[in-house]
Design a protein around this motif. Structure first.
Motif, mmCIF file in Angstrom:
data_model
loop_
_atom_site.group_PDB
_atom_site.id
_atom_site.type_symbol
_atom_site.label_atom_id
_atom_site.label_comp_id
_atom_site.label_asym_id
_atom_site.label_seq_id
_atom_site.Cartn_x
_atom_site.Cartn_y
_atom_site.Cartn_z
ATOM 1 N N SER A 79 29.152 54.171 36.965
ATOM 2 C CA SER A 79 28.884 54.778 38.279
ATOM 3 C C SER A 79 28.621 56.276 38.170
ATOM 4 C CB SER A 79 30.061 54.541 39.225
ATOM 5 O OG SER A 79 30.194 53.184 39.514
ATOM 6 N N LYS A 80 29.388 56.961 37.328
ATOM 7 C CA LYS A 80 29.228 58.405 37.156
ATOM 8 C C LYS A 80 27.862 58.777 36.598
ATOM 9 C CE LYS A 80 34.006 59.853 36.377
ATOM 10 N NZ LYS A 80 34.947 60.415 35.387
ATOM 11 N N ASN A 81 27.208 57.847 35.936
ATOM 12 C CA ASN A 81 25.931 58.129 35.287
ATOM 13 C C ASN A 81 24.730 57.552 36.015
ATOM 14 O OD1 ASN A 81 26.525 59.611 32.635
ATOM 15 N ND2 ASN A 81 28.094 58.033 32.743
ATOM 16 N N ARG A 90 24.199 48.290 43.560
ATOM 17 C CA ARG A 90 22.740 48.267 43.665
ATOM 18 C C ARG A 90 22.060 47.782 42.380
ATOM 19 N NH1 ARG A 90 19.068 53.416 45.661
ATOM 20 N NH2 ARG A 90 17.112 52.285 45.667
ATOM 21 N N ILE A 91 22.805 47.766 41.295
ATOM 22 C CA ILE A 91 22.251 47.369 39.992
ATOM 23 C C ILE A 91 22.136 45.846 39.928
ATOM 24 C CG2 ILE A 91 22.600 47.423 37.486
ATOM 25 C CD1 ILE A 91 24.257 49.944 37.882
ATOM 26 N N ASP A 92 21.006 45.363 39.442
ATOM 27 C CA ASP A 92 20.806 43.926 39.218
ATOM 28 C C ASP A 92 21.949 43.399 38.353
ATOM 29 O OD1 ASP A 92 18.908 41.471 38.986
ATOM 30 O OD2 ASP A 92 19.422 41.987 36.907
ATOM 31 N N ILE A 93 22.441 42.219 38.673
ATOM 32 C CA ILE A 93 23.640 41.686 38.020
ATOM 33 C C ILE A 93 23.473 41.548 36.506
ATOM 34 C CG2 ILE A 93 23.108 39.249 38.449
ATOM 35 C CD1 ILE A 93 26.576 40.968 38.389
#
Length: 120
Positions: A79-81, A90-93
């Motif tokens: 998350s920090k990056n 929001r990232i594709d699984i």
């Protein structure tokens, strides 16, 4: 395919199976399903002897243990990056699972060169 590479593939496929099934079963259950599927379908399709499946069980077991026990920390690092305004949801699984596995190795497997982890 090399043993360690095959272990990583099994790991990602088992993670994906658990994720899309919304099943809380132990990851070992999904690992066995991936290996059995490989034996019963892939090897038959290519007419390969079923006893040639070699994977690094200790690497696979350690990947499972490290990721499961450190998932919150791993997700915080991811998350920090992320780009500003993005959240981990929001990232594709599939991409998220690959990122989690990669970060797990980068942080907890000091004996594996980073270039190898990135290449895999």
């Amino acid at each position: 395919m090399k043993e360690r590479s095959f272990s990583r593939l099994i790991f990602i496929q088992a993670l994906y199976g658990r994720e899309v099934s919304n099943d809380s079963k132990d990851l070992d259950h999904f690992i066995k399903r991936v290996i059995n599927n490989y034996k019963s379908n892939i090897l038959k399709e290519y007419d390969i002897a079923g006893d040639i499946i070699d994977y690094d069980k200790s690497l696979l077991d350690e990947l499972v243990a490290k990721m499961d026990s450190n998932l919150s920390e791993i997700d915080v690092l991811i998350s920090k990056n992320l780009k500003e305004g993005w959240s981990i949801s929001r990232i594709d699984i599939m991409l998220l699972l690959i990122l989690r596995a990669s970060v797990t190795e980068l942080i907890y497997f000091g004996d594996i060169p980073h270039s190898v982890i990135i290449d895999e």
